[in-house]
Design a protein around this motif. Structure first.
Motif, mmCIF file in Angstrom:
data_model
loop_
_atom_site.group_PDB
_atom_site.id
_atom_site.type_symbol
_atom_site.label_atom_id
_atom_site.label_comp_id
_atom_site.label_asym_id
_atom_site.label_seq_id
_atom_site.Cartn_x
_atom_site.Cartn_y
_atom_site.Cartn_z
ATOM 1 N N TRP A 330 7.768 12.359 3.624
ATOM 2 C CA TRP A 330 8.664 11.481 3.622
ATOM 3 C C TRP A 330 8.448 10.383 5.232
ATOM 4 C CZ3 TRP A 330 12.205 9.552 6.121
ATOM 5 C CH2 TRP A 330 13.724 9.077 4.817
ATOM 6 N N GLY A 331 8.539 9.563 5.158
ATOM 7 C CA GLY A 331 8.372 8.729 6.288
ATOM 8 C C GLY A 331 7.072 7.258 6.368
ATOM 9 N N LEU A 332 5.673 7.839 5.504
ATOM 10 C CA LEU A 332 4.738 7.196 5.228
ATOM 11 C C LEU A 332 4.871 6.404 4.427
ATOM 12 C CD1 LEU A 332 2.170 9.854 5.960
ATOM 13 C CD2 LEU A 332 3.586 8.666 8.036
ATOM 14 N N ASP A 333 4.081 4.932 4.218
ATOM 15 C CA ASP A 333 4.152 4.488 3.052
ATOM 16 C C ASP A 333 2.755 4.751 2.133
ATOM 17 O OD1 ASP A 333 4.933 1.817 1.972
ATOM 18 O OD2 ASP A 333 4.531 0.134 2.996
ATOM 19 N N LEU A 334 3.691 4.254 1.287
ATOM 20 C CA LEU A 334 2.909 4.710 -0.176
ATOM 21 C C LEU A 334 1.871 3.736 -0.462
ATOM 22 C CD1 LEU A 334 5.521 4.947 -3.234
ATOM 23 C CD2 LEU A 334 5.145 6.167 -1.922
ATOM 24 N N GLN A 335 0.532 4.613 -0.340
ATOM 25 C CA GLN A 335 -0.362 3.613 -0.263
ATOM 26 C C GLN A 335 -0.952 3.565 -1.771
ATOM 27 O OE1 GLN A 335 -2.354 2.679 1.989
ATOM 28 N NE2 GLN A 335 -0.661 3.601 3.403
ATOM 29 N N SER A 336 -2.307 2.094 -1.871
ATOM 30 C CA SER A 336 -2.264 2.062 -3.664
ATOM 31 C C SER A 336 -2.276 3.319 -4.275
ATOM 32 C CB SER A 336 -2.689 0.818 -3.776
ATOM 33 O OG SER A 336 -4.401 1.266 -4.048
ATOM 34 N N GLU A 337 -2.739 4.457 -3.632
ATOM 35 C CA GLU A 337 -3.514 5.832 -4.895
ATOM 36 C C GLU A 337 -2.168 6.253 -5.182
ATOM 37 O OE1 GLU A 337 -5.975 8.220 -2.705
ATOM 38 O OE2 GLU A 337 -4.359 8.134 -0.845
#
Ligand code: 4AD
Ligand code: MG
Length: 463
Positions: A330-337
């Motif tokens: 929680w708090g980190l951006d979603l990566q394309s994977e």
């Protein structure tokens, strides 16, 4: 004699019609007593079969020049075709060759070329089946976008390409300057003296027309932009361009819910409309490029998009048995994977993720009551990941000022944007659709460089 486009003839031409066509020779097949040409004018995937008979004046000489790539006007009569690959063909009575193409050097001989190779001949690649189909679909997409908005009373707004503000606040802008880079004027403190630059201050190519879009929505209620945007992201991926086209609707008196509803209706409309307009091209993509293209179109049109919050998405990702390269927390951006896992594997359809942490989203997004998240929404689709990014905007002056400050952005550059909150502020929302990502998604093309005629990417601005 009537000059006809080939697509018209293939659909409606009748034996006995006397017509003229013009285009480029794709192939020539010489038989003992006559020859066949496959003529293409870009109007359709399939070409027109032309029969060249020996009773034509200069038969031998003409035939010799009618190589792949040559440009011609041909007049004659349509006849029913004996072959099983076409309903009609053209019996040529006159052939005018405009330009020949040398057999030895013309790069597009009849064989399969890799897309990498075709990018090196972007001035010729539009004459191939695949790129031809891509650019017809791209055109149909543009038309469908305008139609969708025009039918609902949205105004098409032309926002500036050169700007002094950074809409996304991500510092990924390409500078615009008329300063002599060999001899940059310096101020007393040794920084660049921009007062001597063309606009008297630092300027850039825009990353988004949104801020100006908000201005116009604050007068016309519903507007959209559709134009080029630029990002100096140094990401050499199959989904990033330095110059790409973005569609950005903006609606006054609208919240995040209304924004998501619009995005979903919008994608459904475009798929439906392009599918109706380019059935042969879709069939081609489905057969030759990606066998899920038609199923994907059907799914977009007929199934409801999933909707979850970022917090839920993180929980689902943490529970996933799949191993990810990038951390999930929680708090980190979603990566394309992560985005692709959510839409491809978990929901198996488009997913709209909402309410991201405020720290990872742009300053203009509306702060939620939890004080931790903002009213953002990203539409994620299989194979691509994020195709749309949007939000409800912060319409409260004090909170907006706090966000600009917190992100370390220059308050004075945003004075007019803040004025919109001082004078007649309204709840409003909008989104940006990456146009090339849409065309990529629709056609199944694996590299974004093959859905824009002249791609601009790091270290590449040819053509
Ligand atoms: O998510 P982004 O950065 O959002 C904005 O720019 C907002 N101002 C839009 C708005 O709310 N009016 O970009 C929007 C979309 C992305 O979802 C992605 O599809 C596309 O633009 N995009 C790119 N497409 C190709 N190459 C790039 N480098 C892209 N960066 C973003
Ligand atoms: Mg985004």
């Amino acid at each position: 004699m009537d000059i006809k486009r080939i697509i018209e003839l293939l659909r409606h031409g009748q034996p006995g019609d006397k017509i003229q066509v013009q285009g480029w020779v794709r192939t020539k097949r010489e038989l003992k007593d006559f020859a066949f040409l496959d003529l293409n004018d870009g109007s359709s995937l399939q070409g027109l079969q032309v029969v060249i008979n020996p009773d034509l004046p200069d038969y031998d000489q003409t035939l010799k020049l009618l190589n792949t790539g040559s440009s011609v006007s041909i007049a004659g009569e349509l006849v029913a075709s004996q072959g099983k690959n076409q309903r009609i063909e053209l019996q040529a009575s006159t052939v005018k060759i405009w330009g020949t193409a040398d057999l030895e050097t013309y790069p597009l001989q009849k064989k399969r070329h890799s897309f990498e190779f075709l990018r090196t001949i972007a001035h010729l690649r539009s004459r191939t089946n695949t790129l031809g189909a891509v650019f017809r679909v791209r055109n149909a997409c543009s038309a469908a976008i305008h139609q969708f908005f025009q039918d609902q009373g949205f105004l098409w707004i032309h926002t500036p390409i050169i700007t002094a503000s950074d809409c996304e606040g991500a510092g990924e802008q390409l500078a615009v300057t008329s300063l002599d880079l060999q001899n940059v004027p310096l101020a007393e403190d040794q920084t660049v003296d921009y007062s001597q630059d063309f606009f008297g201050k630092p300027t850039y190519l825009t990353v988004s027309g949104q801020l100006e879009g908000e201005i116009m929505a604050s007068a016309f209620c519903n507007i959209y932009t559709f134009g080029p945007t630029f990002r100096a992201e140094n990401s050499n991926t199959s989904r990033h361009l330095a110059e790409f086209w973005m569609v950005e609707p903006e609606m006054a008196f609208c919240d995040l819910q209304g924004d998501m509803d619009l995005a979903e209706a919008f994608l459904k409309h475009i798929f439906q409309s392009v599918l109706e307009r380019c059935p042969e091209d879709f069939e081609f993509f489905n057969q030759r490029i990606d066998q899920s293209v038609l199923a994907t179109a059907d799914q977009i049109i007929n199934s409801e998009f999933a909707r979850i919050t970022y917090t839920e998405a993180i929980e689902r990702l943490e529970k996933a048995s799949k191993k990810f390269e990038f951390p999930v927390e929680w708090g980190l951006d979603l990566q394309s994977e992560h985005e692709r896992y959510l839409s491809e594997e978990l929901f198996k359809r488009p997913v709209i993720v909402t309410d991201y942490p405020k720290e990872i989203k742009a300053f203009y997004m509306r702060l939620n009551d939890d004080d931790k998240t903002v009213a953002a929404m990203d539409v994620l689709v299989p194979k691509i990941g994020e195709i749309i990014g949007g939000a409800q905007r912060e319409e409260r002056l004090d909170l907006l000022e706090q966000r600009i400050q917190a992100q370390g952005l220059p308050m004075e550059e945003y004075w007019w944007y803040l004025d919109l909150r001082r004078y007649g502020t309204v709840p409003h929302a909008g989104f940006g659709l990456g146009f090339e990502r849409l065309v990529q998604f629709m056609t199944g093309m694996t590299n974004i460089r093959d859905v824009i005629p002249f791609p601009r990417t790091p270290l590449n601005a040819d053509f």
